[in-house]
Design a protein around this motif. Structure first.
Motif, PDB file in Angstrom:
ATOM      1  N   GLU A  32       0.836  -1.194   0.000  1.00  6.80           N
ATOM      2  CA  GLU A  32       0.000   0.000   0.000  1.00  6.80           C
ATOM      3  C   GLU A  32       0.874   1.248   0.000  1.00  6.80           C
ATOM      4  O   GLU A  32       1.725   1.420   0.870  1.00  6.80           O
ATOM      5  CB  GLU A  32      -0.923   0.003   1.214  1.00  6.80           C
ATOM      6  N   ILE A  33       0.679   2.120  -0.994  1.00  2.94           N
ATOM      7  CA  ILE A  33       1.457   3.351  -1.138  1.00  2.94           C
ATOM      8  C   ILE A  33       0.503   4.532  -1.030  1.00  2.94           C
ATOM      9  O   ILE A  33      -0.455   4.645  -1.806  1.00  2.94           O
ATOM     10  CB  ILE A  33       2.196   3.395  -2.481  1.00  2.94           C
TER      11      ILE A  33
ATOM     12  N   THR B  25      -4.319  15.522  -0.862  1.00  2.00           N
ATOM     13  CA  THR B  25      -4.888  14.662   0.164  1.00  2.00           C
ATOM     14  C   THR B  25      -4.121  13.353   0.180  1.00  2.00           C
ATOM     15  O   THR B  25      -3.759  12.827  -0.875  1.00  2.00           O
ATOM     16  CB  THR B  25      -6.382  14.385  -0.098  1.00  2.00           C
ATOM     17  N   GLY B  26      -3.887  12.803   1.367  1.00  2.39           N
ATOM     18  CA  GLY B  26      -3.177  11.541   1.474  1.00  2.39           C
ATOM     19  C   GLY B  26      -4.077  10.372   1.150  1.00  2.39           C
ATOM     20  O   GLY B  26      -4.903   9.964   1.972  1.00  2.39           O
ATOM     21  N   ARG B  27      -3.955   9.855  -0.063  1.00  2.00           N
ATOM     22  CA  ARG B  27      -4.764   8.713  -0.485  1.00  2.00           C
ATOM     23  C   ARG B  27      -3.879   7.675  -1.149  1.00  2.00           C
ATOM     24  O   ARG B  27      -2.773   7.967  -1.585  1.00  2.00           O
ATOM     25  CB  ARG B  27      -5.858   9.156  -1.465  1.00  2.00           C
ATOM     26  N   ARG B  28      -4.406   6.439  -1.259  1.00  2.00           N
ATOM     27  CA  ARG B  28      -3.662   5.382  -1.917  1.00  2.00           C
ATOM     28  C   ARG B  28      -3.456   5.731  -3.383  1.00  2.00           C
ATOM     29  O   ARG B  28      -4.336   6.304  -4.030  1.00  2.00           O
ATOM     30  CB  ARG B  28      -4.402   4.051  -1.810  1.00  2.00           C
ATOM     31  N   VAL B  29      -2.280   5.366  -3.891  1.00  2.00           N
ATOM     32  CA  VAL B  29      -1.969   5.712  -5.279  1.00  2.00           C
ATOM     33  C   VAL B  29      -2.937   5.021  -6.238  1.00  2.00           C
ATOM     34  O   VAL B  29      -3.228   5.543  -7.324  1.00  2.00           O
ATOM     35  CB  VAL B  29      -0.497   5.344  -5.590  1.00  2.00           C
TER      36      VAL B  29
ATOM     37  N   ASP C  10      -6.078   4.738  -5.829  1.00  2.00           N
ATOM     38  CA  ASP C  10      -7.365   5.438  -5.814  1.00  2.00           C
ATOM     39  C   ASP C  10      -7.302   6.826  -6.430  1.00  2.00           C
ATOM     40  O   ASP C  10      -8.325   7.512  -6.489  1.00  2.00           O
ATOM     41  CB  ASP C  10      -7.873   5.555  -4.368  1.00  2.00           C
ATOM     42  N   GLU C  11      -6.121   7.268  -6.871  1.00  2.01           N
ATOM     43  CA  GLU C  11      -5.985   8.616  -7.414  1.00  2.01           C
ATOM     44  C   GLU C  11      -6.477   8.671  -8.857  1.00  2.01           C
ATOM     45  O   GLU C  11      -6.158   7.788  -9.663  1.00  2.01           O
ATOM     46  CB  GLU C  11      -4.525   9.074  -7.354  1.00  2.01           C
ATOM     47  N   PRO C  12      -7.263   9.712  -9.223  1.00  2.00           N
ATOM     48  CA  PRO C  12      -7.749   9.821 -10.607  1.00  2.00           C
ATOM     49  C   PRO C  12      -6.671  10.286 -11.584  1.00  2.00           C
ATOM     50  O   PRO C  12      -6.846  10.154 -12.792  1.00  2.00           O
ATOM     51  CB  PRO C  12      -8.881  10.851 -10.503  1.00  2.00           C
ATOM     52  N   ILE C  13      -5.576  10.870 -11.088  1.00  2.00           N
ATOM     53  CA  ILE C  13      -4.488  11.289 -11.957  1.00  2.00           C
ATOM     54  C   ILE C  13      -3.273  10.399 -11.703  1.00  2.00           C
ATOM     55  O   ILE C  13      -3.131   9.821 -10.627  1.00  2.00           O
ATOM     56  CB  ILE C  13      -4.114  12.771 -11.731  1.00  2.00           C
TER      57      ILE C  13
END
Length: 283
Positions: free
Chosen positions: A46-47, A54-58, A60-63
């Motif tokens: 998990e990264i 915002t600190g989110r998992r890579v 889950d990022e839209p970009i």
């Protein structure tokens, strides 16, 4: 029926039995343990990225966010421990461009765009670049980096017009539960020396700390003998303590302060002049 026919018949029967067994195995639903192991294999480590505000998992990022982990950073530190130039320069799509050969100043270009359109961040904060007297690319020590996050392409919606070309976010290392310390010594054949140290550990159940310090120097070098410094000389001291807090509910905060002192020397060497007969020293 001869022996060869018997062998061929046995092999055919064995292959049919294996095919039937494989088909039956595919028809059976996977157990919960098997499904969990498959999901873990697909997800991997998990990264969490911070370059998108915002600190989110890579995942889950839209970009698209590229991440250089600690293993890659350590590989580059072993070669150039004084700054992050090699770490950035060997990343596809990024290039380090020297902006002042006399003093060795440089910036980073992303996908061909000039350095003024690239935002360099420290833990999501724009502490580097943008102004002439600010800390530059060749003054950032990589010793306490945990990971590097790179957004290629317009990120101006996140960080304004200075991020039209992209964002490079330098994320500091988080202290481990056990006491940890590192010391790196380096010397080059061109008169460069580097000494960097890192120490971290817990203070209480909720508080931990990290301390990074280093000394880097380089002799001024005239490689081609024309009286002009091809490699500028410098002496640099850095120190950066950090204090981390993590609450029982998962809330996190950290406090950091840093100091840097540097003297750079470029231009003509002592008692040497440029073609018009005058010295041109840069300090």
């Amino acid at each position: 029926m001869n022996a060869n026919s018997l062998v061929a018949s046995s092999l055919s029967f064995a292959s049919l039995a294996l095919t039937a067994t494989a088909a039956a195995a595919q028809d059976r639903p996977a157990t919960p343990a098997q499904q969990e192991s498959v999901e873990e294999a697909e997800e991997g480590e998990e990264i969490v990225v911070q370059a998108t505000r915002t600190g989110r998992r890579v995942q889950d990022e839209p970009i698209r966010v590229e991440v250089l982990d600690r293993e890659e950073i350590e590989e580059k530190i072993a070669m150039v421990p004084g700054n992050i130039a090699m770490l950035v320069n060997e990343t596809p799509g990024l290039r380090v461009q020297v902006t002042s050969p006399a003093l060795g100043a440089a910036n980073v270009r992303v996908q061909g765009l000039k350095g003024r359109y690239i935002q360099i961040l420290a833990d999501g904060l724009p502490l580097y670049g943008g102004q002439t007297p600010s800390i530059g690319l060749l003054q950032i020590p990589p010793t306490d980096l945990g990971q590097v996050e790179i957004i290629k392409g317009a990120a101006s919606a996140l960080y304004g017009p200075s991020a039209l070309g992209g964002v490079v976010n330098l994320v500091s290392r988080r202290p481990s539960p056990a006491q940890q310390g590192e010391l790196l010594l380096n010397a080059t054949s061109r008169g460069g020396q580097d000494v960097t140290a890192y120490n971290s550990g817990p203070l209480t159940d909720t508080l931990s700390y990290s301390l990074t310090g280093g000394f880097n120097r380089q002799d001024r070098q005239d490689i081609d003998g024309d009286g002009w410094a091809n490699i500028p000389g410098y002496d640099r001291w850095t120190i950066r303590p950090r204090l981390f807090w993590e609450g029982a509910s998962g809330a996190k905060a950290y406090l950091t302060v840093g100091a840097l002192a540097e003297q750079r020397r470029g231009g003509t060497l002592p008692d040497r002049v440029v073609p018009d007969g005058s010295p041109f020293a840069q300090n």
